[in-house]
Design a protein around this motif. Structure first.
Motif, short mmCIF file in Angstrom:
data_model
loop_
_atom_site.label_atom_id
_atom_site.label_comp_id
_atom_site.label_asym_id
_atom_site.label_seq_id
_atom_site.Cartn_x
_atom_site.Cartn_y
_atom_site.Cartn_z
N GLU A 46 93.45 -7.77 77.70
CA GLU A 46 94.77 -8.39 77.77
C GLU A 46 94.86 -9.35 78.97
N VAL A 47 94.45 -8.86 80.14
CA VAL A 47 94.57 -9.65 81.37
C VAL A 47 93.65 -10.88 81.33
N LYS A 48 92.47 -10.73 80.75
CA LYS A 48 91.52 -11.84 80.66
C LYS A 48 91.78 -12.75 79.48
N GLN A 49 92.61 -12.27 78.55
CA GLN A 49 92.80 -12.95 77.24
C GLN A 49 91.45 -13.10 76.56
N ARG A 50 90.69 -12.01 76.60
CA ARG A 50 89.35 -12.00 76.03
C ARG A 50 89.42 -11.45 74.61
N PRO A 51 88.76 -12.10 73.64
CA PRO A 51 88.79 -11.55 72.27
C PRO A 51 88.08 -10.21 72.21
N THR A 52 88.59 -9.29 71.42
CA THR A 52 88.04 -7.93 71.43
C THR A 52 86.70 -7.84 70.71
N PHE A 53 86.20 -8.95 70.13
CA PHE A 53 84.86 -8.89 69.54
C PHE A 53 83.78 -9.05 70.61
N ASP A 54 84.17 -9.31 71.85
CA ASP A 54 83.21 -9.57 72.92
C ASP A 54 83.03 -8.31 73.78
N PRO A 55 81.91 -7.59 73.61
CA PRO A 55 81.75 -6.28 74.27
C PRO A 55 81.57 -6.39 75.78
N LEU A 56 81.86 -5.28 76.48
CA LEU A 56 81.80 -5.26 77.94
C LEU A 56 80.52 -4.58 78.43
N ILE A 57 80.15 -4.89 79.66
CA ILE A 57 79.02 -4.22 80.29
C ILE A 57 79.56 -3.04 81.12
N VAL A 58 78.92 -1.88 81.00
CA VAL A 58 79.36 -0.71 81.75
C VAL A 58 78.48 -0.56 83.00
N HIS A 59 79.13 -0.41 84.15
CA HIS A 59 78.43 -0.36 85.43
C HIS A 59 78.33 1.08 85.95
N ILE A 60 77.14 1.45 86.39
CA ILE A 60 76.92 2.82 86.88
C ILE A 60 76.38 2.78 88.31
N SER A 61 76.45 3.95 88.98
CA SER A 61 75.91 4.01 90.34
C SER A 61 74.75 4.99 90.46
N GLU A 62 74.57 5.82 89.42
CA GLU A 62 73.49 6.82 89.42
C GLU A 62 72.78 6.72 88.08
N ILE A 63 71.46 6.83 88.09
CA ILE A 63 70.70 6.73 86.84
C ILE A 63 71.12 7.83 85.85
N SER A 64 71.53 9.00 86.38
CA SER A 64 71.87 10.12 85.48
C SER A 64 73.05 9.76 84.56
N ASP A 212 74.03 -15.06 64.95
CA ASP A 212 74.49 -13.87 64.26
C ASP A 212 75.34 -13.00 65.19
N LYS A 213 76.59 -12.79 64.83
CA LYS A 213 77.53 -12.06 65.69
C LYS A 213 77.03 -10.66 66.04
N LEU A 214 76.26 -10.04 65.12
CA LEU A 214 75.82 -8.67 65.39
C LEU A 214 74.75 -8.62 66.47
N HIS A 215 73.89 -9.66 66.48
CA HIS A 215 72.84 -9.68 67.49
C HIS A 215 73.37 -10.12 68.84
N ALA A 216 74.22 -11.10 68.81
CA ALA A 216 74.61 -11.73 70.07
C ALA A 216 76.12 -11.93 70.17
N PRO A 217 76.86 -10.83 70.17
CA PRO A 217 78.31 -10.98 70.25
C PRO A 217 78.67 -11.59 71.59
N GLY A 218 79.61 -12.46 71.57
CA GLY A 218 80.08 -13.00 72.85
C GLY A 218 79.20 -14.10 73.41
N LEU A 219 78.09 -14.42 72.74
CA LEU A 219 77.25 -15.51 73.25
C LEU A 219 77.74 -16.82 72.64
N LEU A 220 78.88 -17.26 73.09
CA LEU A 220 79.49 -18.45 72.50
C LEU A 220 78.83 -19.70 73.06
N ASN A 221 78.91 -20.78 72.28
CA ASN A 221 78.34 -22.03 72.76
C ASN A 221 79.11 -22.61 73.93
N SER A 222 80.45 -22.41 73.89
CA SER A 222 81.28 -22.94 74.97
C SER A 222 81.78 -21.78 75.82
#
Ligand code: AMP
Ligand code: MG
Length: 319
Positions: A46-64, A212-222
């Motif tokens: 909502e805050v970014k006005q990002r389309p929900t088809f564009d997945p997010l990266i999850v950040h961790i601090s421990e390998i476990s 292909d949206k399934l392989h590369a979601p969010g990899l838009l040209n612009s």
């Protein structure tokens, strides 16, 4: 104005309460939420006005923490890449566990995970007690932020903004996918394909798959675009239109009629160019004497591949 400071414990409390925090990583600024709280993650979109088809990266601090995010059968290649590049700017897409909310992955069966090396990011994740889902802290499609003021310029409605004290790489993480035993580079970034290939066999995404949206979601040209026309500079620099801003990567003396010239580097040093690319484009965006921007291209080797990817996408509408 977003409340800004250096209080990591307070920022972590905000994350735990389901609020959004903008925080520095070694690549660019992220906009984070508790990855296991779908409502908090929904607010990122909502805050970014990002389309929900564009997945997010999850950040961790421990390998476990990968065991909470990936499916129980984790490929050896994931461990090999994590061992080689984490903490660091590599995001690894792999089959997800059922616990990861659909909103994080845009409904896909895979999730992108990375362990950042930035000390503030690591401490924030550690104190939050949860993996943090975070895209870059900019409005969708616009320039990525590498400074707190870049975040302030584009976003409101964020609980807290953590100040940065460290240098940033300046381009986003490299994204690879490990599926069916194969490694595919989905997005060039701070770590080059060549470096990855020293650890596991890996190929670049084919042209067909990148459509292909399934392989590369969010990899838009612009993507990553300033709010003014941006053109790639080819050759002749004498006949610039009135009110042109020029972004250069090595010293040159033939720019005579530009309103503003910004150097990302004076010696075509790709580390400097990456670190200063978005800073230069933000400065041009803010400069009222500049109506259009011209930017030099860079040689596509090493970090240059990611830099040129960002320059092409930022200028896509003006080719
Ligand atoms: P950013 O906006 O820099 O956080 O970029 C996140 C990008 O990572 C997305 O736009 C996708 O291109 C990629 N990504 C994240 N999750 C996945 C996934 N599960 N499968 C493929 N690509 C992904
Ligand atoms: Mg982004």
């Amino acid at each position: 104005m977003i409340e800004t400071g250096t209080d990591i414990a307070y920022a972590a409390k905000c994350i735990a309460e389901g609020k959004l925090v903008a925080f520095p990583t070694e690549t660019v600024y992220g906009l984070g939420a508790n990855a296991f709280n779908p409502l908090a993650v929904a607010r990122i979109f909502e805050v970014k006005q990002r389309p929900t088809f564009d997945p997010l990266i999850v950040h961790i601090s421990e390998i476990s923490q990968i065991h909470d995010l990936y499916d129980s059968h984790i490929s050896d290649s994931v461990y090999a890449l994590a061992q080689a590049f984490w903490p660091g700017p590599l995001s690894i897409v792999h089959k997800k566990s059922a616990a990861v909310p659909d909103i994080v992955t845009a409904g896909m069966e895979t999730v992108a995970v990375r362990m950042p090396s930035h000390p503030i990011a690591l401490e924030l994740i550690r104190l939050s007690g949860t993996p943090i889902a975070a895209p870059s802290a900019n409005r969708f499609g616009q320039l990525s932020p590498t400074r707190p003021e870049h975040v302030q310029k584009q976003l409101t409605d964020v609980a807290y903004l953590l100040k940065n004290e460290y240098k940033m790489v300046g381009v986003e993480s490299t994204v690879v996918s490990i599926q069916d035993g194969k490694c595919v580079l989905l997005r060039p970034g701070a770590i080059s394909l060549n470096e990855i290939q020293k650890v596991v066999p890996c190929t670049a995404l084919s042209k067909e798959s990148s459509q292909d949206k399934l392989h590369a979601p969010g990899l838009l040209n612009s993507h990553y675009s300033p709010n003014k026309p941006l053109y790639i500079l080819d050759g002749d620099i004498d006949h610039l239109p009135l009110n042109s801003g020029v972004v250069l990567h090595q010293k040159r003396t033939d720019v005579t009629n530009a309103s503003r010239v910004i150097y990302t580097s004076e010696t075509h040093n790709s580390v400097e160019i990456a670190a200063n690319l978005f800073i230069a484009l933000h400065a041009m965006e803010d400069d009222t004497t500049v109506s259009q921007i011209f930017i030099e291209s860079v040689e596509e080797v090493g970090l240059g591949v990611a830099i040129m990817d960002r320059i092409r996408k930022a200028s896509y509408r003006y080719r």
